[in-house]
Design a protein around this motif. Structure first.
Motif: not given
Length: 377
Positions: A212-217, A222-240
């Motif tokens: 995700a960080m590479g995509c942002r750089v 539009r960077i869509i994160g896909v994960d079954v763990n909802n706890d990843k939602r917030e931290i993922a924003k940090t990386f793009g």
């Protein structure tokens, strides 16, 4: 302190005696480096899911007893007679992708792989010369993908380390040996993501967030994160990541959801889990004609994906990468990028433990309680 150069070093290491058993902290013997090798005092080692796969037997090639670990930083204790690239006291990162710099792979600018990496079965668990530098209780202990970093001292072949600047914090940059670099290189080196594009990242662990960080750089908007763990939602924003999808929230396959919300499919997708089912979904989620899917996660040995050739006939690109396409000699550039604040590293590290707590670190990994744990020595 008396010099240890040329002598056997006794130190502590986390030894796995049999597959799917806990690590055991043991006193081991580490032989001196041979002509084209260096011996390194490990300062920090990252805990990677690839180590877990080896531990539980998903990687069928690992020999036991073994010292696992492959993501680490350290200080050169001594060098073999033919080593000219580093000297005692230099700072290095381990690299599980070797570079002999002589084979046709190493001479090709199109790959970071090396023939030496593709060892025959009888060579797995050994240095390039077919022997190991580790022993414990009178028994030979095998090495893991040329690194074996869950130990106070290890020996690395020439071409399996990167010399890095001394002002970079070794505890932090240790994770550039694998996790962050592996994910980051997918969009940067392999897909070469174009500005303004739409990307989907499957799996938001260290590798996925690195992607995700590479995509942002690269300028993806539009960077869509896909994960079954909802706890990843917030931290993922940090990386793009600016959109989040949990497959469990839908009554249709996630690839259908992605094609729907992107009106035809993503420009790029990155599989960062190592799941055959997810590999298939990631490929199906990119658009026809120009979509590119990059497989980054390591799937279980022998696993086979079911791919409809029409997926490729209609123009999708299906590819993969190892260590993000980086050669060992390119990794110091990433350290520079970190020191110049172009890429993030500290933000990936959510736990730091002493290496004697290695079993706790792996329990945390299995339970999803940490993003990246670094073991210190």
């Amino acid at each position: 302190m008396a010099s240890t150069k040329g002598k056997v070093i006794k130190c502590r290491a986390a030894v796995v005696w049999k597959v799917n058993t806990p690590y055991s902290i043991e006193e081991i013997e580490v032989a001196p480096p041979k002509a084209k090798e260096i011996r390194v005092k490990i300062i920090a080692a990252g805990v990677c899911r690839s180590d877990l796969s080896a531990l539980v037997g998903l990687n069928k090639k690992v020999r036991f007893p073994a010292i696992l670990g492959h993501e680490a930083s350290g200080i050169v204790e001594s060098v073999g007679s033919d080593i000219t690239s580093v000297k005692e006291g230099d700072h290095v990162l381990a690299s599980f992708v070797p570079q002999c710099n002589n084979c046709k792979f190493c001479k090709s600018p199109g790959t970071n792989l090396c023939v030496g990496f593709m060892k025959p079965p009888e060579g797995i668990g050994y240095m390039f010369d077919g022997t190991t530098r580790f022993s414990c209780k009178g028994k030979e202990v095998y090495q893991f993908i040329g690194c074996s970093t869950f130990t106070e001292y290890t020996v690395l072949d020439d071409g399996q380390f990167s010399k890095v600047r001394r002002d970079a914090p070794l505890e932090k940059i240790s994770i550039l040996s694998c996790g962050v670099t592996t994910g980051y290189g997918g969009p940067v080196n392999i897909a070469k993501v174009k500005p303004g594009s739409t990307c989907a990242v499957f799996g938001l662990g260290t590798v996925g967030l690195g992607a995700a960080m590479g995509c942002r750089v690269q300028g993806a908007t539009r960077i869509i994160g896909v994960d079954v763990n909802n706890d990843k939602r917030e931290i993922a924003k940090t990386f793009g990541v600016n959109e989040f999808c949990n497959p469990n929230d839908y009554d249709k396959p996630i690839q259908e959801v992605l094609k729907e919300i992107t009106q035809g499919g993503c420009d790029y997708s990155f599989e960062c889990i190592g799941s055959i089912k997810v590999v298939e979904a990631a490929l199906d989620s990119v658009k026809l004609g120009t979509g590119t899917c990059v497989v980054i996660g390591v799937t279980p040995a022998g696993a086979k994906a079911s791919i409809d050739p029409y997926q490729l006939l209609f123009g999708r690109v299906f590819t993969g990468c190892y260590l993000g396409g980086y050669r060992a000699q390119q990794v110091p550039g990433l350290v520079d990028d970190y020191m110049n604040k172009k890429i993030m590293v500290d933000e990936f590290i959510t736990s730091t433990l002493h290496f004697t707590e290695v079993n706790k670190a792996f329990d945390m990994l299995k339970e999803g309680k940490t993003l990246k744990t670094v073991l210190t020595f």
